[in-house]
Design a protein around this motif. Structure first.
Motif, PDB file in Angstrom:
ATOM      1  N   ARG A 164      58.758 115.982 133.622  1.00  0.00           N
ATOM      2  CA  ARG A 164      58.072 114.883 134.310  1.00  0.00           C
ATOM      3  C   ARG A 164      57.560 113.839 133.336  1.00  0.00           C
ATOM      4  NH1 ARG A 164      54.549 117.944 138.992  1.00  0.00           N
ATOM      5  NH2 ARG A 164      56.346 118.734 140.131  1.00  0.00           N
ATOM      6  N   ARG A 204      56.631 124.044 130.901  1.00  0.00           N
ATOM      7  CA  ARG A 204      58.004 123.877 131.372  1.00  0.00           C
ATOM      8  C   ARG A 204      58.060 123.026 132.637  1.00  0.00           C
ATOM      9  NH1 ARG A 204      59.291 129.814 131.435  1.00  0.00           N
ATOM     10  NH2 ARG A 204      58.538 130.275 129.373  1.00  0.00           N
ATOM     11  N   GLU A 205      57.010 123.067 133.415  1.00  0.00           N
ATOM     12  CA  GLU A 205      56.973 122.296 134.654  1.00  0.00           C
ATOM     13  C   GLU A 205      56.665 120.818 134.389  1.00  0.00           C
ATOM     14  OE1 GLU A 205      54.117 122.396 138.444  1.00  0.00           O
ATOM     15  OE2 GLU A 205      54.997 124.344 137.947  1.00  0.00           O
ATOM     16  N   TRP A 206      55.779 120.509 133.445  1.00  0.00           N
ATOM     17  CA  TRP A 206      55.351 119.143 133.189  1.00  0.00           C
ATOM     18  C   TRP A 206      56.221 118.413 132.156  1.00  0.00           C
ATOM     19  CZ3 TRP A 206      52.272 116.173 135.916  1.00  0.00           C
ATOM     20  CH2 TRP A 206      51.430 116.790 136.847  1.00  0.00           C
ATOM     21  N   ASP A 255      54.555 128.393 131.607  1.00  0.00           N
ATOM     22  CA  ASP A 255      55.128 127.919 132.863  1.00  0.00           C
ATOM     23  C   ASP A 255      54.693 126.492 133.186  1.00  0.00           C
ATOM     24  OD1 ASP A 255      56.523 130.241 133.295  1.00  0.00           O
ATOM     25  OD2 ASP A 255      54.926 131.179 134.492  1.00  0.00           O
ATOM     26  N   GLN A 256      53.423 126.194 132.894  1.00  0.00           N
ATOM     27  CA  GLN A 256      52.932 124.847 133.168  1.00  0.00           C
ATOM     28  C   GLN A 256      53.598 123.821 132.238  1.00  0.00           C
ATOM     29  OE1 GLN A 256      48.683 125.260 132.848  1.00  0.00           O
ATOM     30  NE2 GLN A 256      48.446 125.466 135.065  1.00  0.00           N
TER      31      GLN A 256
END
Length: 118
Positions: free
Chosen positions: A13, A8-10, A5-6
């Motif tokens: 960005r 996919r989040e970063w 999840d981390q």
């Protein structure tokens, strides 16, 4: 430890600025190449020029003062001319032409512009 999840989040960005930088670099290179390419421009050989009907062509002229030649010669820029080509045509250097014509922009000559060549 980093979970899925981390990541996919970063990932977006981090990748978005990199993609923007790559796109901007490509754009700059394409524009730079287009501005520095003389596509379609021809260098006119020295000598007599045949003009299209209804047009005038200016050859180098010599200035006189009271019937005495001053040694100054001028040239009217033709389509496709560059300062380098004009310098080569009159066996001088671009630097000398810039010195003789301090008010011209060597990168943006205009057709019909009068420049001093001697």
């Amino acid at each position: 430890m980093v979970d899925g999840d981390q990541v996919r989040e970063w990932a977006p960005r981090l990748l978005a600025p990199v993609a923007f930088f790559v796109a901007a670099t490509v754009l700059v290179l394409v524009v730079h190449r287009a501005l520095n390419t003389n596509s379609g421009a021809t260098v006119n050989p020295p000598g007599p020029t045949v003009a299209e009907p209804g047009t005038t062509v200016s050859q180098p002229t010599t200035s006189t003062q009271g019937g005495i030649s001053t040694g100054r010669r001028f040239y009217r820029v033709r389509p496709g001319d560059t300062l380098d080509a004009i310098a080569a045509r009159f066996k001088t250097t671009t630097a000398d032409l810039v010195i003789l014509n301090p008010r011209i922009d060597p990168l943006s000559l205009s057709v019909g512009q009068r420049i001093r060549i001697r």
